[in-house]
Design an enzyme around this catalytic site. Structure first.
Site, mmCIF file in Angstrom:
data_model
loop_
_atom_site.group_PDB
_atom_site.id
_atom_site.type_symbol
_atom_site.label_atom_id
_atom_site.label_comp_id
_atom_site.label_asym_id
_atom_site.label_seq_id
_atom_site.Cartn_x
_atom_site.Cartn_y
_atom_site.Cartn_z
ATOM 1 N N ASP A 139 0.847 -1.185 0.000
ATOM 2 C CA ASP A 139 0.000 0.000 0.000
ATOM 3 C C ASP A 139 0.892 1.248 0.000
ATOM 4 O O ASP A 139 1.895 1.295 0.713
ATOM 5 C CB ASP A 139 -0.856 -0.046 1.273
ATOM 6 C CG ASP A 139 -1.894 1.047 1.337
ATOM 7 O OD1 ASP A 139 -2.702 1.143 0.406
ATOM 8 O OD2 ASP A 139 -1.897 1.809 2.332
ATOM 9 N N GLU B 43 13.043 -15.949 -1.650
ATOM 10 C CA GLU B 43 13.233 -17.231 -0.956
ATOM 11 C C GLU B 43 11.973 -18.085 -1.038
ATOM 12 O O GLU B 43 12.022 -19.297 -0.892
ATOM 13 C CB GLU B 43 13.536 -16.997 0.536
ATOM 14 C CG GLU B 43 14.890 -16.407 0.825
ATOM 15 C CD GLU B 43 15.039 -16.128 2.326
ATOM 16 O OE1 GLU B 43 14.535 -16.925 3.152
ATOM 17 O OE2 GLU B 43 15.630 -15.086 2.661
HETATM 18 C C1 GLC Z 1 -4.348 3.165 -0.510
HETATM 19 C C2 GLC Z 1 -5.636 2.407 -0.385
HETATM 20 C C3 GLC Z 1 -6.670 3.330 0.213
HETATM 21 C C4 GLC Z 1 -6.197 3.776 1.579
HETATM 22 C C5 GLC Z 1 -4.837 4.429 1.480
HETATM 23 C C6 GLC Z 1 -4.225 4.653 2.831
HETATM 24 O O1 GLC Z 1 -4.412 4.193 -1.420
HETATM 25 O O2 GLC Z 1 -6.002 1.893 -1.623
HETATM 26 O O3 GLC Z 1 -7.916 2.709 0.298
HETATM 27 O O4 GLC Z 1 -7.111 4.675 2.150
HETATM 28 O O5 GLC Z 1 -3.942 3.649 0.756
HETATM 29 O O6 GLC Z 1 -3.774 3.446 3.375
#
Ligand code: GLC
Ligand code: CA
Length: 563
Positions: free
Chosen positions: A220, A277
């Site tokens: 993310d 790994e």
């Molecule tokens: C990413 C996710 C989103 C979230 C953001 C913060 O963009 O897709 O849904 O709010 O990260 O973690």
């Protein structure tokens, strides 16, 4: 199904690193973003969960999905619906428990589907024990897991950084008199990725999940992580005084210091060594519009796959579509490292963006056709395969923390899946759901569409199976066709041409061949020759796309076809 050998997909508990293979197992896979809270509710509380996913895996198999990315299931106060993690090695009881994750991985692998989990590494929840102790005591070892700074002049925030979610990226912690950084909600404090302790914590977390058998991670906010030393203010491009949308405020700055720092590559490289790994894939969400900056995150020492988010904002305009498709392809050494998203959990669905109704659905499928046949991994977003539109969510039922401005609320693309007609739409037995269903009708449901010729589900299924039958086109490069201009966008890869007509006129293309897929009708293309005789050129109706196995490519330009 698919081109991915079963042995490489984690059927065994043993590491899946392969030797002597020319392509990694994820190459040419078809991905699916599963928004957990809204996929299927297995325990009857109105919220989607892991029981529900296990029950409904056959849907993904029937569609032809190779790889499912599941949104976060970790314990969380849910300020950002799971993207605020309070414990990286547990499961929130709303969604299930660790044993259920094991069962899910096993069940998915049995169907030939790899499981990618969401790793929220830019920030934790403010409820994470690290942040709690960091806040409680400035001398605590966890203090330096986060980014703290003294106030600027007059007690103002330390610099001019803004949150993706609007407002300053800093919140004052009155106990210590320092501000902490958060590129998202104040409940999502950013981690200090220059602290080696943070790195070793995440190495441990990654191993924990790899040992349980996950096939990889979707990182993310991968453009985030490391921040510039000294936390300098970003150059400002425009005044924000009159701007109302969070996206416009973000875009008013040149994000030189808060994102995309070169040191992030070291972090990816470290994670990749661990993933290697286990034969796992490292996929990152890279939210930047510049293809060069985007490309900088990929490579032997970088991410295996970077998700390109620009198609999520593109209007139905040939030049703009062409730019977001060509941008990364033309700029990246290995375009197989691109993850394509046409719709997502964060943006209005393509169907609605492209005008809604049948026309919007037709256009969204036409874009999906391009994304599936370009090199890289396309990720369908849950419900896209049903042609779902954005749902309208009344003000009093809104849940998104950044949903106060309707246009930027993410609720409308996150409403529960309609599985079958009737109360609860087969999603739940409960009398209410965490978000309303919206205006779905029976024709939107999985039961109405599956097996029904010409339904959206069947058209998406045909698209994916046409792709799988070509077995990744042997990694052939993309050649943009000479008539890729005006309303037409088209490329050739190996034996096929893929063409999209964004206009309203039927066009005759200088191509002959067998139609392998078309977005209109029942979608199958019926493996017939498109034209009446073998000599005739292919006709492509407006707002549609098709895939043709080429006889030859002619030198001439497309002409308007007789209606
Ligand atoms: C990413 C996710 C989103 C979230 C953001 C913060 O963009 O897709 O849904 O709010 O990260 O973690
Ligand atoms: Ca539930």
């Amino acid at each position: 199904m698919g081109s991915i050998p079963a042995t490489s997909r984690g059927l065994d508990a043993a590491p899946r690193a392969r030797t002597g293979s020319t392509k990694p197992w994820w190459r040419d896979a078809i991905g699916y973003c599963l928004y957990l809270r809204s996929f299927a509710d297995g325990n009857g509380d109105g919220i989607g969960d892991l029981w529900g996913v296990i029950d409904r895996l056959d849907h993904l198999e029937a569609l032809g999905i190779d790889m499912v990315w599941i949104t976060p299931f970790y314990p969380s106060p849910m300020d950002d619906f799971g993207y605020d993690v309070a414990d990286y090695c547990e499961v929130d009881p709303i969604f299930g428990d660790l044993q259920l994750v094991d069962r899910l991985i096993e069940a998915a692998h049995r169907r030939g589907i790899s499981v990618i989990i969401d790793l929220v590494a830019n920030h934790t929840s403010f409820d994470h024990p690290w942040f709690r102790s960091a806040r409680m005591d400035v001398s605590n070892e966890h203090r330096d897991y986060y980014l703290w700074a003294d106030p600027g002049p007059g007690g103002s925030p330390p610099n001019n950084w803004v949150s993706y979610f609007g407002g300053p990226a800093w919140t004052l912690d009155s106990a210590s008199g320092q501000y902490y950084l958060h590129l998202f909600l104040p409940q999502q404090p950013d981690l200090n990725w220059r602290n080696p302790m943070v790195r070793s914590e995440f190495d441990r977390i990654i191993r924990f999940w790899l040992e349980r058998g996950v096939d990889g991670f979707r990182i993310d906010v991968a453009q985030g992580l490391v921040k510039a030393e000294g936390l300098p203010s970003n150059p400002q491009r425009a005044s924000v005084a009159t701007l109302t949308s969070r996206q416009d405020v973000w875009a008013a700055f040149d994000h030189r210091y808060d994102i995309l720092q070169p040191e992030s590559i070291d972090i990816f490289a470290g994670w990749k060594r661990i993933c290697d790994e286990y034969g796992a894939v490292l996929i990152g969400e890279v939210s930047v519009a510049d293809p060069e900056a985007f490309a900088s995150t990929i490579g032997t020492n970088g991410l295996d796959v970077a998700m390109w988010l620009e198609p999520l904002h593109v209007p139905w305009d040939a030049d703009e579509l062409r730019a977001v498709l060509r941008g990364p392809i033309d700029r990246i050494v290995d375009p197989h490292a691109i993850g394509w998203l046409g719709s997502s959990l964060d943006e209005p669905r393509a169907v609605t963006r492209f005008g809604g109704g049948q026309l919007g659905r037709q256009r969204a499928l036409a874009l999906a056709t391009m994304l599936v046949f370009l090199p890289g991994i396309p990720f369908l977003y849950q419900g896209e395969e049903l042609g779902l539109e954005q749902s309208s969510v009344p003000a009093d039922l809104r849940a998104d923390p950044v949903g106060d401005v309707v246009e930027s609320s993410r609720d409308g693309c996150r409403t529960p899946m309609p599985w079958s007609a009737g109360p609860g739409f087969g999603f739940t037995e409960h009398d209410s759901t965490w978000l309303p269903f919206g205006d779905h009708v029976e024709a939107d449901t999985v039961s109405a569409q599956r097996g029904s010729s010409g339904s959206w589900f069947e058209r998406y299924r045909h698209l994916i199976s046409a792709w799988h039958e070509l077995d990744g086109l042997n990694g052939s490069p993309v050649d943009w066709l000479s008539f890729d201009e005006g309303d037409l966008i088209g490329f050739r890869r190996g034996v096929v041409a893929v063409v999209l007509n964004t206009g309203t006129q039927r066009l005759e293309l200088p191509l002959t061949g067998e139609v392998l897929y078309q977005t209109w009708g029942d979608g199958s293309g019926k493996r017939q020759r498109n034209a009446h005789s073998e000599e005739e050129n292919v006709i492509l109706p407006g707002q549609n796309a098709m895939v043709i196995r080429l006889d030859k490519v002619g030198p001439f330009s497309p002409t308007a076809a007789p209606a």
